[in-house]
Each structure stands twice: as C-alpha cells, then as structure tokens.
Write a protein that holds these residues in place. Sequence first.
Motif, PDB file in Angstrom:
ATOM      1  N   UNK A  90       0.966  -1.298   0.062  1.00 44.96           N
ATOM      2  CA  UNK A  90       0.145  -0.169  -0.036  1.00 44.96           C
ATOM      3  C   UNK A  90       0.791   1.292   0.043  1.00 44.96           C
ATOM      4  N   UNK A  91       2.209   1.133   0.528  1.00 46.42           N
ATOM      5  CA  UNK A  91       2.854   2.424   0.792  1.00 46.42           C
ATOM      6  C   UNK A  91       3.532   2.351  -0.683  1.00 46.42           C
ATOM      7  N   UNK A  92       3.583   1.407  -1.392  1.00 50.90           N
ATOM      8  CA  UNK A  92       4.329   1.654  -2.979  1.00 50.90           C
ATOM      9  C   UNK A  92       5.411   0.589  -3.298  1.00 50.90           C
ATOM     10  N   UNK A  93       5.581  -0.331  -2.469  1.00 53.64           N
ATOM     11  CA  UNK A  93       6.440  -1.429  -2.918  1.00 53.64           C
ATOM     12  C   UNK A  93       5.756  -2.333  -4.127  1.00 53.64           C
ATOM     13  N   UNK A  94       6.558  -2.780  -4.895  1.00 55.79           N
ATOM     14  CA  UNK A  94       5.911  -3.282  -6.054  1.00 55.79           C
ATOM     15  C   UNK A  94       5.749  -4.947  -5.853  1.00 55.79           C
ATOM     16  N   UNK A  95       4.895  -5.648  -6.261  1.00 59.07           N
ATOM     17  CA  UNK A  95       4.799  -6.937  -6.058  1.00 59.07           C
ATOM     18  C   UNK A  95       4.560  -7.871  -7.126  1.00 59.07           C
ATOM     19  N   UNK A  96       5.547  -8.892  -7.416  1.00 57.79           N
ATOM     20  CA  UNK A  96       5.336  -9.933  -8.595  1.00 57.79           C
ATOM     21  C   UNK A  96       4.769 -11.173  -8.026  1.00 57.79           C
ATOM     22  N   UNK A  97       3.532 -11.581  -8.342  1.00 61.60           N
ATOM     23  CA  UNK A  97       3.115 -12.857  -7.525  1.00 61.60           C
ATOM     24  C   UNK A  97       3.285 -14.156  -8.763  1.00 61.60           C
ATOM     25  N   UNK A  98       4.059 -15.151  -8.446  1.00 62.46           N
ATOM     26  CA  UNK A  98       4.542 -16.225  -9.534  1.00 62.46           C
ATOM     27  C   UNK A  98       3.702 -17.463  -9.415  1.00 62.46           C
ATOM     28  N   UNK A  99       3.174 -17.877 -10.305  1.00 62.71           N
ATOM     29  CA  UNK A  99       2.498 -19.406 -10.410  1.00 62.71           C
ATOM     30  C   UNK A  99       1.564 -19.481  -9.377  1.00 62.71           C
ATOM     31  N   UNK A 100       1.965 -20.455  -8.441  1.00 62.51           N
ATOM     32  CA  UNK A 100       1.120 -21.013  -7.604  1.00 62.51           C
ATOM     33  C   UNK A 100       0.967 -20.034  -6.316  1.00 62.51           C
ATOM     34  N   UNK A 101       1.722 -18.875  -6.482  1.00 62.87           N
ATOM     35  CA  UNK A 101       1.487 -17.921  -5.308  1.00 62.87           C
ATOM     36  C   UNK A 101       0.118 -17.351  -5.527  1.00 62.87           C
ATOM     37  N   UNK A 102      -0.773 -17.796  -6.590  1.00 60.76           N
ATOM     38  CA  UNK A 102      -1.874 -17.433  -6.666  1.00 60.76           C
ATOM     39  C   UNK A 102      -2.743 -17.561  -5.434  1.00 60.76           C
ATOM     40  N   UNK A 103      -2.340 -18.437  -4.594  1.00 63.92           N
ATOM     41  CA  UNK A 103      -2.984 -18.995  -3.534  1.00 63.92           C
ATOM     42  C   UNK A 103      -2.475 -18.550  -2.237  1.00 63.92           C
ATOM     43  N   UNK A 104      -1.436 -17.902  -2.285  1.00 60.78           N
ATOM     44  CA  UNK A 104      -0.787 -17.142  -1.070  1.00 60.78           C
ATOM     45  C   UNK A 104      -1.469 -16.305  -0.306  1.00 60.78           C
ATOM     46  N   UNK A 105      -1.387 -16.272   0.775  1.00 61.91           N
ATOM     47  CA  UNK A 105      -2.058 -15.310   1.855  1.00 61.91           C
ATOM     48  C   UNK A 105      -2.010 -13.785   1.378  1.00 61.91           C
ATOM     49  N   UNK A 106      -0.870 -13.551   0.896  1.00 61.90           N
ATOM     50  CA  UNK A 106      -0.815 -12.136   0.453  1.00 61.90           C
ATOM     51  C   UNK A 106      -1.577 -11.750  -0.688  1.00 61.90           C
ATOM     52  N   UNK A 107      -1.319 -12.695  -1.851  1.00 66.84           N
ATOM     53  CA  UNK A 107      -2.221 -12.404  -2.954  1.00 66.84           C
ATOM     54  C   UNK A 107      -3.780 -12.365  -2.828  1.00 66.84           C
ATOM     55  N   UNK A 108      -4.154 -13.271  -1.996  1.00 65.39           N
ATOM     56  CA  UNK A 108      -5.370 -13.334  -1.535  1.00 65.39           C
ATOM     57  C   UNK A 108      -6.077 -12.285  -0.686  1.00 65.39           C
ATOM     58  N   UNK A 109      -5.424 -11.512   0.128  1.00 65.94           N
ATOM     59  CA  UNK A 109      -5.441 -10.553   0.803  1.00 65.94           C
ATOM     60  C   UNK A 109      -5.719  -9.303  -0.156  1.00 65.94           C
ATOM     61  N   UNK A 110      -4.818  -9.161  -1.089  1.00 67.49           N
ATOM     62  CA  UNK A 110      -4.443  -7.995  -1.807  1.00 67.49           C
ATOM     63  C   UNK A 110      -5.709  -8.210  -2.951  1.00 67.49           C
ATOM     64  N   UNK A 111      -6.139  -9.089  -3.412  1.00 65.32           N
ATOM     65  CA  UNK A 111      -7.102  -9.314  -4.269  1.00 65.32           C
ATOM     66  C   UNK A 111      -8.543  -9.224  -3.748  1.00 65.32           C
ATOM     67  N   UNK A 112      -8.690  -9.777  -2.567  1.00 66.47           N
ATOM     68  CA  UNK A 112     -10.167  -9.850  -1.868  1.00 66.47           C
ATOM     69  C   UNK A 112     -11.009 -10.979  -2.542  1.00 66.47           C
ATOM     70  N   UNK A 113     -10.397 -11.898  -3.039  1.00 65.04           N
ATOM     71  CA  UNK A 113     -11.441 -12.702  -3.958  1.00 65.04           C
ATOM     72  C   UNK A 113     -10.641 -14.006  -3.537  1.00 65.04           C
ATOM     73  N   UNK A 114     -11.424 -15.301  -4.463  1.00 68.62           N
ATOM     74  CA  UNK A 114     -10.890 -16.634  -3.980  1.00 68.62           C
ATOM     75  C   UNK A 114      -9.303 -17.051  -4.575  1.00 68.62           C
ATOM     76  N   UNK A 115      -9.320 -16.416  -5.776  1.00 70.44           N
ATOM     77  CA  UNK A 115      -8.010 -16.505  -6.484  1.00 70.44           C
ATOM     78  C   UNK A 115      -7.781 -18.197  -6.845  1.00 70.44           C
ATOM     79  N   UNK A 116      -9.119 -18.713  -6.879  1.00 72.91           N
ATOM     80  CA  UNK A 116      -9.157 -20.208  -7.296  1.00 72.91           C
ATOM     81  C   UNK A 116      -8.930 -20.287  -8.873  1.00 72.91           C
ATOM     82  N   UNK A 117      -8.707 -21.557  -9.332  1.00 71.93           N
ATOM     83  CA  UNK A 117      -8.322 -21.793 -10.716  1.00 71.93           C
ATOM     84  C   UNK A 117      -8.530 -23.328 -10.930  1.00 71.93           C
ATOM     85  N   UNK A 118      -8.658 -24.030 -12.124  1.00 76.44           N
ATOM     86  CA  UNK A 118      -8.621 -25.351 -12.203  1.00 76.44           C
ATOM     87  C   UNK A 118      -7.108 -25.628 -12.999  1.00 76.44           C
TER      88      UNK A 118
END
Length: 240
Positions: A90-118
């Motif tokens: 939120x302060x400005x640091x960039x974040x690159x989320x890779x591959x199975x990081x889609x289910x990481x706590x930080x990505x889900x927190x930032x997106x606010x959605x399930x971040x699920x896939x098949x």
Amino acid sequence: MTRVTVWGENVHESTSDRVREVYPDGMHRVIADALNEDSNIRASTATLQEPQHGLSDEVLNKTDVLTWWGHCAHDQVSDEVVERVHARVLEGMGLIVLHSGHYSKIFKRLMGTSCSLCWREAGEKERVWVCQPSHPIAQGIDRYFEIPNAEMYGEPFGIPVPEEQVFISWFAGGEVFRSGATWTRGNGKVFYFRPGHETYPIYYQAEVRRILRNAIHWATPTTPRWVDEAPNVEKVEGAE
Ligand code: ZN
C-alpha cells in the motif's frame, strides 16, 4: 537501481529429488540470477525458513519490488509477515506474484477474492499470447512464446477484473488462462505471472526471464513512499 527481494517458499527443493535436479539451489536462486542479468536490478533472496521468513521491517524497507513464489506451505507464512508485506505494498512497494503464488495469503489478501483456478499436471504445451504489445512488461516478446512442458492452469480464475491484461495462455489440452495481469493496490503495483512450476525448467527460459525483468522495472515505485497516518487535521478554509 531497483532493489528486489526474491521470496521463495523453498520446500519442494528440499523434499523432492526431482525438483532438486531442476533447481539444485532453489527456484528463488534461479529467479534472482535472471533478474541480476540486468545491471539496473540488484536482487537478493529470502525464504520461508529464515527468521520472519527473511522479510523483516529492515529488509522490506530496503525492497522496491518483492517477488513471491509459494505452493505447499502457504499456511506456514505468518500473518504478521503478511500484514507487513501488505502495508508495504500500500505504501508503494511493487509485488510480482508467481505461478502457484495465486493461493498465497498475501495475494488473496490484496485481491479480496478466492484466487481459485483449475489445474492439471500433464506436461502440456503452453502458448503465452501477448494481449498488449505496447505494455512495458511485454517488451522484447513476439506475438507469443511457447513453453514446451507446463502445468495447465485454466479459467475461471477467481481474481478481480484486472486493470491490464498483458498475457493470456492457451494449453494443448484446450483451456485458456489469464496468465499475466496487473492491479494497483494503494500506491503499489501488483503483477501476477503464471509460468513456473517446480518440476519444469521454466525459470531458465529466455522469454520468461525477460518478462520477469520487465515486470520489476514496471513495478518499481516512481513516487515517494506513501505512509498512511490517518491524521486529525485543522480546517484549511477560514483558518486564522
Ligand atoms: Zn505448479
């Protein structure tokens, strides 16, 4: 000079011979090497096993862009560290989320959605298409590139509608997936990039390495750190 911290869960590398064969020093090391090929990037690594997962205030305060790879130990990442990373984004640091990081706590927190896939692990060909040829993250990439053996990720992908759709993937089995997408959260830029899996040598592939470097430059903060202090303020109009 962009200062990057490459975060790696670093569990498969120590528990699987097959993974160790592909990434003997860990995926985080190979990703950091790819970034350090650019003289304007200085990448160091941090892993789950270090105190505070290698993401102390001191480290994060000196990180312009953080990359995140996790898979089987998302739940072992402490909530305190997730809070700290979230605040820095939120302060400005960039974040690159890779591959199975889609289910990481930080990505889900930032997106606010399930971040699920098949998904399906069958070594299928992936064709990664460029959706926005003018986007900084797509520079140096042709209309598409191919990954000969990839794990399939398919739609629906449980993300909020991206601000920019940079890549979309097609898989030999028929599925498609939004494999490169961007969002802004507070002052920070977030990029999700799908390619990469612990048993395939995808982080050695030239196009993938180029995209990772492009993404670092894109996500580098260009404005001063924005610290939210929620101040109580005096009125401006009619002040003595
Ligand atoms: Zn995978």
